[in-house]
Design a protein around this motif. Sequence first.
Motif, PDB file in Angstrom:
ATOM      1  N   ASN A   4       0.768  -1.242   0.000  1.00  0.00           N
ATOM      2  CA  ASN A   4       0.000   0.000   0.000  1.00  0.00           C
ATOM      3  C   ASN A   4       0.802   1.297   0.000  1.00  0.00           C
ATOM      4  N   THR A   5       1.897   1.332   0.745  1.00  0.00           N
ATOM      5  CA  THR A   5       2.418   2.634   1.154  1.00  0.00           C
ATOM      6  C   THR A   5       2.830   3.531  -0.004  1.00  0.00           C
ATOM      7  N   LEU A   6       3.663   3.042  -0.900  1.00  0.00           N
ATOM      8  CA  LEU A   6       4.115   3.924  -1.981  1.00  0.00           C
ATOM      9  C   LEU A   6       2.958   4.339  -2.884  1.00  0.00           C
ATOM     10  N   CYS A   7       2.225   3.376  -3.416  1.00  0.00           N
ATOM     11  CA  CYS A   7       1.205   3.706  -4.420  1.00  0.00           C
ATOM     12  C   CYS A   7      -0.023   4.368  -3.805  1.00  0.00           C
ATOM     13  N   ALA A   8      -0.516   3.838  -2.680  1.00  0.00           N
ATOM     14  CA  ALA A   8      -1.687   4.445  -2.057  1.00  0.00           C
ATOM     15  C   ALA A   8      -1.357   5.847  -1.561  1.00  0.00           C
ATOM     16  N   GLY A   9      -0.186   6.011  -0.936  1.00  0.00           N
ATOM     17  CA  GLY A   9       0.204   7.336  -0.458  1.00  0.00           C
ATOM     18  C   GLY A   9       0.363   8.334  -1.592  1.00  0.00           C
ATOM     19  N   THR A  10       0.961   7.888  -2.691  1.00  0.00           N
ATOM     20  CA  THR A  10       1.133   8.757  -3.853  1.00  0.00           C
ATOM     21  C   THR A  10      -0.219   9.185  -4.413  1.00  0.00           C
ATOM     22  N   ALA A  11      -1.144   8.231  -4.568  1.00  0.00           N
ATOM     23  CA  ALA A  11      -2.469   8.549  -5.096  1.00  0.00           C
ATOM     24  C   ALA A  11      -3.236   9.469  -4.157  1.00  0.00           C
ATOM     25  N   TYR A  12      -3.056   9.279  -2.848  1.00  0.00           N
ATOM     26  CA  TYR A  12      -3.728  10.132  -1.868  1.00  0.00           C
ATOM     27  C   TYR A  12      -3.273  11.581  -2.023  1.00  0.00           C
ATOM     28  N   ARG A  13      -1.970  11.787  -2.079  1.00  0.00           N
ATOM     29  CA  ARG A  13      -1.466  13.161  -2.226  1.00  0.00           C
ATOM     30  C   ARG A  13      -1.946  13.778  -3.534  1.00  0.00           C
ATOM     31  N   MET A  14      -1.939  13.003  -4.607  1.00  0.00           N
ATOM     32  CA  MET A  14      -2.335  13.525  -5.915  1.00  0.00           C
ATOM     33  C   MET A  14      -3.792  13.974  -5.946  1.00  0.00           C
ATOM     34  N   LEU A  15      -4.661  13.205  -5.320  1.00  0.00           N
ATOM     35  CA  LEU A  15      -6.096  13.450  -5.463  1.00  0.00           C
ATOM     36  C   LEU A  15      -6.732  14.120  -4.261  1.00  0.00           C
ATOM     37  N   VAL A  16      -6.338  13.729  -3.061  1.00  0.00           N
ATOM     38  CA  VAL A  16      -7.060  14.141  -1.857  1.00  0.00           C
ATOM     39  C   VAL A  16      -6.331  15.244  -1.088  1.00  0.00           C
ATOM     40  N   GLY A  17      -5.023  15.149  -1.017  1.00  0.00           N
ATOM     41  CA  GLY A  17      -4.244  16.061  -0.193  1.00  0.00           C
ATOM     42  C   GLY A  17      -4.333  17.511  -0.642  1.00  0.00           C
ATOM     43  N   GLU A  18      -4.001  18.389   0.276  1.00  0.00           N
ATOM     44  CA  GLU A  18      -4.083  19.833   0.019  1.00  0.00           C
ATOM     45  C   GLU A  18      -3.148  20.281  -1.089  1.00  0.00           C
ATOM     46  N   ARG A  19      -2.096  19.521  -1.355  1.00  0.00           N
ATOM     47  CA  ARG A  19      -1.106  19.919  -2.359  1.00  0.00           C
ATOM     48  C   ARG A  19      -1.361  19.276  -3.720  1.00  0.00           C
ATOM     49  N   GLY A  20      -2.465  18.531  -3.827  1.00  0.00           N
ATOM     50  CA  GLY A  20      -2.801  17.870  -5.075  1.00  0.00           C
ATOM     51  C   GLY A  20      -4.014  18.491  -5.735  1.00  0.00           C
ATOM     52  N   ALA A  21      -4.829  17.662  -6.351  1.00  0.00           N
ATOM     53  CA  ALA A  21      -5.987  18.147  -7.112  1.00  0.00           C
ATOM     54  C   ALA A  21      -7.161  18.528  -6.225  1.00  0.00           C
TER      55      ALA A  21
END
Length: 453
Positions: A200-217
């Motif tokens: 999970n960590t690399l891919c799920a974390g990356t997708a989270y930042r891209m879509l959900v996080g304040e610094r993403g979309a």
Amino acid sequence: MNSIVEALAGGVTADQLERLELPAEYTAAHLRVEDVDMFRGVTDKDVRKSLRVGPVPMPDLAPDEVLVAVMASSINYNTVWSAMFEPIPTFRFLRQYAKEGGWAARHDLPYQVVGSDGAGVIVRVGSGVRRWRSGDHVVLSPAYVDDQEPGTHGDGMLGSEQRAWGFETNFGGLAHFAVVRASQLIPKPAHLTWEEAACNTLCAGTAYRMLVGERGARLKQGDVVLIWGAVGGLGAYAVQFVKNGGGISVGVVGSAQKAEALRKLGCDVVIDRNEIGLGDDAGDDPEHVIRVGKRLGAIIRREVGEDPNIVFEHVGRATFGISVFVVRRGGVVVTCGSSTGYQHRYDNRYLWMKLKRVIGSHVANLQEQWECNRLIGLGRIMPTMSALYPLAEVGEAARLVQTNQHIGKVAVLCLAPEPGLGVTDPGLRARIGVDRLNPLGSFETVQAGAGRS
């Protein structure tokens, strides 16, 4: 080695674990510096030829580090890049890091232990580690940051010395042991097996930042999200985050089997790349980019009624121009990689005249990783494992990803003697449901071989 494995299986206390003698060597998937030219002039850079599995010396611990007995790990595309020695041999990263001196000098070795995911048990802690102790079950973030650098305190991914562990550093996760900084540690979700947690960590974390996080979309309810490679390591998590956040997912895949897997993940609209005429060289011809973009846009409007708010982009050269074209006026293309090539071509008119944005994103900071891990721990986001290999066959596992024959994540058993171990909250696992926990389990890509499931 056997005493440590037996102790971990028997629920040893932290004090007992710390008294066990560590081996002088451990088994690891690694690359050798003398092999960096082995693919020169070769078209098929088969990673099975460069990835070695064998003994390497046990490194010393810096004060801010821990030694983790790795129960399981997984394959990411950065390991494929490393094993092809592209775009540059990662030994250059090790030499560059070693120039900092001190503990960093350990990383410049004639071998590199690769791997940027892991789940396991802490067996030693450095003298400066405060919040963790031996015996803790953890998963490992690939974000290797310098906590004494000012930029790190604004966002761990913005520090100039941020590195990808197991790619730009040594002592990675595809091994029996791994050395990580304490700032990479995250509690293992108690309802998952070692191999599920390791995916999970690399891919799920990356997708989270891209879509959900304040610094993403910054995904919001009702957003239409186009996801390239929607049942790959990254895409399968992106589909889940969109669904979990009230968005409308539109996934692109390359085969009927992958389309079936995508529907099982709950993707709202499934598009076969052959339907839009997308090839690996699609990004090289500007006119072809527009033609494909128009076909894709027409399908999305037919199925959803409007253009995408967000495009989840990691394919790169073959798709980036299409992404810029197809996203709606004022929309966002968020990108974290370029598996088909780093040099992108796109028509800039569609970017500036329609006020679109491109956001670069890389892994996730520790806070984002913990937020993502919380969703996994609550059973809101599921592991995407579809194949499991023993460490001895890590070359075959990486080859599966290299040739894009995989679905979801390809896991690797390291010290765990068999699949299915590591669950410490069976009640939660039962409440969530085993079938729900393994949405891609029925799309297993391989069967033979010891340790696979």
